[in-house]
Design a protein around this motif. Sequence first.
Motif, PDB file in Angstrom:
ATOM      1  N   CYS A  33      56.199   2.190  51.684  1.00 62.73           N
ATOM      2  CA  CYS A  33      55.143   1.399  51.064  1.00 62.73           C
ATOM      3  C   CYS A  33      54.160   1.049  52.170  1.00 62.73           C
ATOM      4  O   CYS A  33      54.558   0.606  53.244  1.00 62.73           O
ATOM      5  N   LEU A  34      52.867   1.287  51.914  1.00 60.17           N
ATOM      6  CA  LEU A  34      51.879   1.057  52.975  1.00 60.17           C
ATOM      7  C   LEU A  34      51.207  -0.314  52.895  1.00 60.17           C
ATOM      8  O   LEU A  34      50.086  -0.500  53.361  1.00 60.17           O
ATOM      9  N   GLY A  35      51.898  -1.274  52.304  1.00 65.89           N
ATOM     10  CA  GLY A  35      51.454  -2.659  52.444  1.00 65.89           C
ATOM     11  C   GLY A  35      50.615  -3.201  51.313  1.00 65.89           C
ATOM     12  O   GLY A  35      50.186  -2.475  50.419  1.00 65.89           O
ATOM     13  N   ASP A  36      50.380  -4.520  51.345  1.00 59.00           N
ATOM     14  CA  ASP A  36      49.765  -5.321  50.287  1.00 59.00           C
ATOM     15  C   ASP A  36      50.697  -5.408  49.086  1.00 59.00           C
ATOM     16  O   ASP A  36      50.418  -4.894  48.010  1.00 59.00           O
ATOM     17  N   LEU A  37      51.817  -6.093  49.320  1.00 54.23           N
ATOM     18  CA  LEU A  37      52.787  -6.294  48.253  1.00 54.23           C
ATOM     19  C   LEU A  37      52.260  -7.286  47.228  1.00 54.23           C
ATOM     20  O   LEU A  37      52.541  -7.175  46.038  1.00 54.23           O
ATOM     21  N   GLY A  38      51.500  -8.272  47.694  1.00 54.01           N
ATOM     22  CA  GLY A  38      51.018  -9.321  46.788  1.00 54.01           C
ATOM     23  C   GLY A  38      49.601  -9.084  46.305  1.00 54.01           C
ATOM     24  O   GLY A  38      48.982  -8.086  46.642  1.00 54.01           O
ATOM     25  N   ALA A  39      49.116 -10.028  45.493  1.00 48.39           N
ATOM     26  CA  ALA A  39      47.762 -10.077  44.891  1.00 48.39           C
ATOM     27  C   ALA A  39      47.829  -9.765  43.406  1.00 48.39           C
ATOM     28  O   ALA A  39      48.809  -9.183  42.943  1.00 48.39           O
ATOM     29  N   PHE A  40      46.801 -10.154  42.693  1.00 49.66           N
ATOM     30  CA  PHE A  40      46.498  -9.679  41.351  1.00 49.66           C
ATOM     31  C   PHE A  40      47.544 -10.000  40.276  1.00 49.66           C
ATOM     32  O   PHE A  40      47.260 -10.681  39.311  1.00 49.66           O
ATOM     33  N   GLY A  41      48.762  -9.501  40.406  1.00 55.09           N
ATOM     34  CA  GLY A  41      49.772  -9.598  39.342  1.00 55.09           C
ATOM     35  C   GLY A  41      50.689 -10.811  39.476  1.00 55.09           C
ATOM     36  O   GLY A  41      50.467 -11.696  40.301  1.00 55.09           O
ATOM     37  N   PRO A  42      51.782 -10.822  38.652  1.00 56.64           N
ATOM     38  CA  PRO A  42      52.668 -11.988  38.566  1.00 56.64           C
ATOM     39  C   PRO A  42      53.925 -11.883  39.452  1.00 56.64           C
ATOM     40  O   PRO A  42      54.321 -10.790  39.837  1.00 56.64           O
ATOM     41  N   HIS A  43      54.540 -13.011  39.711  1.00 59.17           N
ATOM     42  CA  HIS A  43      55.888 -13.112  40.294  1.00 59.17           C
ATOM     43  C   HIS A  43      56.069 -12.318  41.597  1.00 59.17           C
ATOM     44  O   HIS A  43      56.853 -11.355  41.639  1.00 59.17           O
ATOM     45  N   VAL A  59      54.848  -0.747  55.778  1.00 64.48           N
ATOM     46  CA  VAL A  59      53.817  -1.078  56.761  1.00 64.48           C
ATOM     47  C   VAL A  59      53.189  -2.390  56.305  1.00 64.48           C
ATOM     48  O   VAL A  59      52.967  -2.592  55.117  1.00 64.48           O
ATOM     49  N   GLN A  60      52.886  -3.265  57.254  1.00 64.74           N
ATOM     50  CA  GLN A  60      52.298  -4.552  56.896  1.00 64.74           C
ATOM     51  C   GLN A  60      50.822  -4.405  56.543  1.00 64.74           C
ATOM     52  O   GLN A  60      50.026  -3.895  57.334  1.00 64.74           O
ATOM     53  N   GLY A  61      50.446  -4.857  55.349  1.00 64.39           N
ATOM     54  CA  GLY A  61      49.032  -4.898  54.969  1.00 64.39           C
ATOM     55  C   GLY A  61      48.416  -6.226  55.353  1.00 64.39           C
ATOM     56  O   GLY A  61      49.119  -7.150  55.772  1.00 64.39           O
ATOM     57  N   LEU A 123      51.020   9.493  60.900  1.00 66.88           N
ATOM     58  CA  LEU A 123      50.814   8.074  61.192  1.00 66.88           C
ATOM     59  C   LEU A 123      50.567   7.361  59.870  1.00 66.88           C
ATOM     60  O   LEU A 123      49.640   7.720  59.127  1.00 66.88           O
ATOM     61  N   LEU A 124      51.388   6.381  59.557  1.00 68.00           N
ATOM     62  CA  LEU A 124      51.208   5.599  58.339  1.00 68.00           C
ATOM     63  C   LEU A 124      50.613   4.251  58.711  1.00 68.00           C
ATOM     64  O   LEU A 124      51.112   3.566  59.602  1.00 68.00           O
ATOM     65  N   CYS A 125      49.531   3.892  58.022  1.00 64.47           N
ATOM     66  CA  CYS A 125      48.904   2.598  58.289  1.00 64.47           C
ATOM     67  C   CYS A 125      48.488   2.001  56.954  1.00 64.47           C
ATOM     68  O   CYS A 125      48.691   2.603  55.900  1.00 64.47           O
ATOM     69  N   HIS A 126      47.865   0.825  57.007  1.00 63.57           N
ATOM     70  CA  HIS A 126      47.429   0.221  55.749  1.00 63.57           C
ATOM     71  C   HIS A 126      45.967   0.578  55.444  1.00 63.57           C
ATOM     72  O   HIS A 126      45.679   1.255  54.480  1.00 63.57           O
TER      73      HIS A 126
END
Lengths: 284, 305
Positions: A33-43, A59-61, A123-126
Amino acid sequence: MQLAFFGGIYNNHIALKTAIADAQQRGAERMFCLGDLGAFGPHPDRTCEIIREHKIEVVQGNYDHSIGHGLNDCQCGYTDPRDNHFAQLSYDYTLANTSDEHRAWLRTLPTEIRFEVDGFRFLLCHGSPRRTNEFLWESTTSTPFLNKLCDDFACDVILGTHTGLHWQRTWDAFPTCSNLTGTSEACPTITRSYINIGVLGRPENDGTTNVWYSMVRTGNDAGAGRSPLPWKVEFIPLAYDHNQLAREMRAEHLPDEFIETILTGWWTTCLEVLPSKERRRGQW
Amino acid sequence: MIANTEQLPIVELGSLDELWFQVAGTRCNLACTHCFISCSPHNNSFGFLSFDEVERRLLESVKWGVKEFYFTGGEPFLNPDMVSILERTLDFGPATVLTNGTVLKPEWLEQLQAAVQGSLYSLEFRVSIDGPTPELNDPIRGPRTFERALRGVELLVQHGFLPIITMTRVWDETEDDAVLGQFRNLLNDHGYDRPRLKVLPRLQLGAEATRTCGYSAADRVTAEMLVGYDTSKLVCQHSRVVTDRGVAVCPILIDSRDAILGQTLAEANRSFAITHGACATCYQFGAICTNPSSGSAFKPMTNDQ
Ligand code: SF4
Ligand code: SF4
């Protein structure tokens, strides 16, 4: 080797679950997962739990950095007041609803992941290798710029997310000032790629409700011999229970504008950051 | 003397992300009161860039990994090569033109729309209007310029472009919603149903006023002030500007003698001491002129057109 890549989840735990099952069914051996787990949706906690439970490499977004450290905003980098207003609503919601334990974990995430496959350096980045919140849109990112990023960061394939729209470009490496001035090794004649893997968090502003993730196949799985490239990317449109997501968002009193996007596939916010080519494809 | 040199506030060119072209020199059909390089129909201190000159720089820019190209003046569309320059630029990367919108011709826009369709990249038009009414705009930009700029916006929209309307906040920040609403309605009436608006902070006027009055020594950036400062906020950390006299450090200072750094991009790849009065404004308020799609690392600010 078959690798699955998930972009911004934006709390869409329903799409995330569906994507994991889909990727496993397609034979994914590793999931990222390339980051930004949160925002927009619920829970927000549900997304963190699923990611951790499946040992997805993350990867940390910019969002994860902000939530982890309890900053005042998401560092998405919008410049329009309306965009910022909506970004703040989802940020405040996500911050208030992410447990301390998950926040501590978010703080520990790396800002890049590197590995080598068949002699090619991934290279994986956000956002971009040089800045977590840099937007790399297809229509405003020149190929020479991408080529120089590969030199500066010593890699051949860059994968990122952050913009919310998937795209990819492949080119033959050419010399840059970085290797002309001797700061990196001379350029062999090789193929390079930039791949924006899309996001699971919300649809792509195209009037369909599905979201996107990417599979990258390397070596024999890429059909080596037949394909001119030692890797192959497939962008996968993913249908999921978007009505259920909308119901949860409503129950959490998230803005109607967000719910409309989930139900119609058109973006209603964060539009001002789009370059004109990308903007013209949308409805608003 | 040597000790002094060490004390200068030096900014290195980090990476050449944006290459600007002073494509119309200082020539403009208007003569706005706030124009920071005093462009006018009669200001010839900088001349037009030819197609060949621009193409040479585009070719040179490839190895520097330039991400985006910006075109300014003066009024870029006074340059007779402007359409072919933009067509060629779209082979290399995204382009943004800063225009006053008053001299656009339908046949040019047709040609440019065709070029965009055939390119990977976006072509952005930024049209400056200084307020939602002629009463606010015209005293600054000249008689009937409000009406003429709106006509330019109409033409752009008719040809499938989504111009970014840049305006200086000549109203109070608390009135943003009302004024922007007024602007949106107006643009809607002119056929632009999803206007992209970009408000530049009022500090432009402050900056202009300060500049007109001259800077005092207290307004200078010092070496200590750069300790721990994020220099990527400064245009000169990630841009250079091509003029007909050579490559300059930034679009703001082209008039200063030391601002021309060399005749090639390689020669212009050197550090610069930000000792000018205008540098203090940059230092305080951040960079200028990039598009919203670049994100916030470069905060939008003062003078464009
Ligand atoms: S005016 Fe601003 S951009 Fe130009 S050299 Fe000074 S600090 Fe840099
Ligand atoms: S501000 Fe722009 S439109 Fe006005 S005189 Fe200067 S260059 Fe021309």
